[in-house]
Design an enzyme around this catalytic site. Sequence first.
Site, PDB file in Angstrom:
ATOM      1  N   ASP A  27       1.165  -1.193  -0.188  1.00  0.00           N
ATOM      2  CA  ASP A  27       0.476   0.220  -0.474  1.00  0.00           C
ATOM      3  C   ASP A  27       0.884   1.057  -0.388  1.00  0.00           C
ATOM      4  OD1 ASP A  27       1.021   0.399   2.706  1.00  0.00           O
ATOM      5  OD2 ASP A  27      -1.164   0.104   3.541  1.00  0.00           O
ATOM      6  N   ASP A  28       2.385   1.093  -0.288  1.00  0.00           N
ATOM      7  CA  ASP A  28       3.196   2.142  -0.319  1.00  0.00           C
ATOM      8  C   ASP A  28       3.044   2.423  -1.150  1.00  0.00           C
ATOM      9  OD1 ASP A  28       3.080   2.525   2.594  1.00  0.00           O
ATOM     10  OD2 ASP A  28       4.539   0.408   3.008  1.00  0.00           O
ATOM     11  N   SER A  59      -1.815   4.255   2.250  1.00  0.00           N
ATOM     12  CA  SER A  59      -1.640   3.356   3.354  1.00  0.00           C
ATOM     13  C   SER A  59      -3.515   3.941   4.351  1.00  0.00           C
ATOM     14  CB  SER A  59      -0.867   3.830   4.122  1.00  0.00           C
ATOM     15  OG  SER A  59       0.401   3.442   3.585  1.00  0.00           O
ATOM     16  N   ASN A 134       5.437  -3.699   4.291  1.00  0.00           N
ATOM     17  CA  ASN A 134       4.446  -2.464   4.816  1.00  0.00           C
ATOM     18  C   ASN A 134       5.671  -1.609   5.052  1.00  0.00           C
ATOM     19  OD1 ASN A 134       2.795  -0.651   4.703  1.00  0.00           O
ATOM     20  ND2 ASN A 134       2.995  -0.604   7.026  1.00  0.00           N
ATOM     21  N   SER A 167       4.756  -6.203   7.191  1.00  0.00           N
ATOM     22  CA  SER A 167       4.631  -5.375   7.749  1.00  0.00           C
ATOM     23  C   SER A 167       6.236  -5.210   8.821  1.00  0.00           C
ATOM     24  CB  SER A 167       3.787  -4.912   8.054  1.00  0.00           C
ATOM     25  OG  SER A 167       2.458  -4.401   7.728  1.00  0.00           O
TER      26      SER A 167
END
Length: 329
Positions: A27-28, A59, A134, A167
């Site tokens: 999501d970055d 994010s 993440n 993450s």
Amino acid sequence: MKLSSILTALTTVVSTALAKNIVLTNDDGWASTEIRATYRSLTQAGHNVYLVAPLEQRSGFGGQFVFSFTNTLLHDDQFHFKKAGDPAWGHEPNDDHIWYFNATPAACVGFAFDYLLPTYFSNVSIDLIVSGVNQGLNLDDSMFTISGTIGATYNAIYRGHSAIAFSGSTSNNSFYKDSLNEDPNDPANIYASKVVELTSKVFESQGENERALPLGVGLNVNFPKVTTLTKDNSCSNPPFVFSRLTGKDVAISALKFNETTGLFEYSSIKHGTDATATRYNGILSLPNENSVINTGCYTPVSAFSIDYTAPIEQSNEVHGLISDLLVEL
């Protein structure tokens, strides 16, 4: 054993096994340092990796399925890597396995399976979806619905695929062209090596089975601070600890009002509630993710299910409360 030796050994072991087909997302954004380090490590380990990630930072979008309504970009991305007017999706000129899509992580999963793979890669069968690594931790059930990294993971699981969310404890929003390096002690590279280690074990345990993980089940993995992120430059190979999402130490998102600014700020309920401490499912004796991370150089690994229906005892209790209103189909 030095970390460089561990990396070499891991690569040798995996390369001698059958290569797997992996979709890698996050999501970055497709240009973040961590996803490029993970892509490099997984491909060097012998796997066939398709990086399909958002154009830029997404994010906090959870499982939202949102994608571009134009076929060109309306603005530059966060790193000015792609410019306004460029296509809303595309790939690196020198690597057609590295793709961006102007969309949320969940929609990038859809883009991979509904368009990219059938259009350009003969609808190749995918063995595993890896989301991450993440930039920032995604601990406990409070982040399950918030994190775009986890959102991509459970959207892949909805489709029947095996998927793992990773993450890390890095918090910088870094561009790979500025930060990606070959230093085995760099946190991004350590995290990438741990991704290879865990996925290799999953594939090894899979053997001749059709699936890497049970149907409807995924993993959530969080890496602690390592090397340069620690005060004493310690922790270079944090072992895995089996954990659970819920528990008494869960941090719950909250807010507080700042009297000086007149604005609301992010806060948290750091030690959970009776609700998060309630244990209905899974191995009840396991520590929750937050407590594992707070212990030090350890990596919590939690199994979760997309069957959100309450357990039978609680379902029967609720059924009894409203049974007079219910009809049978």
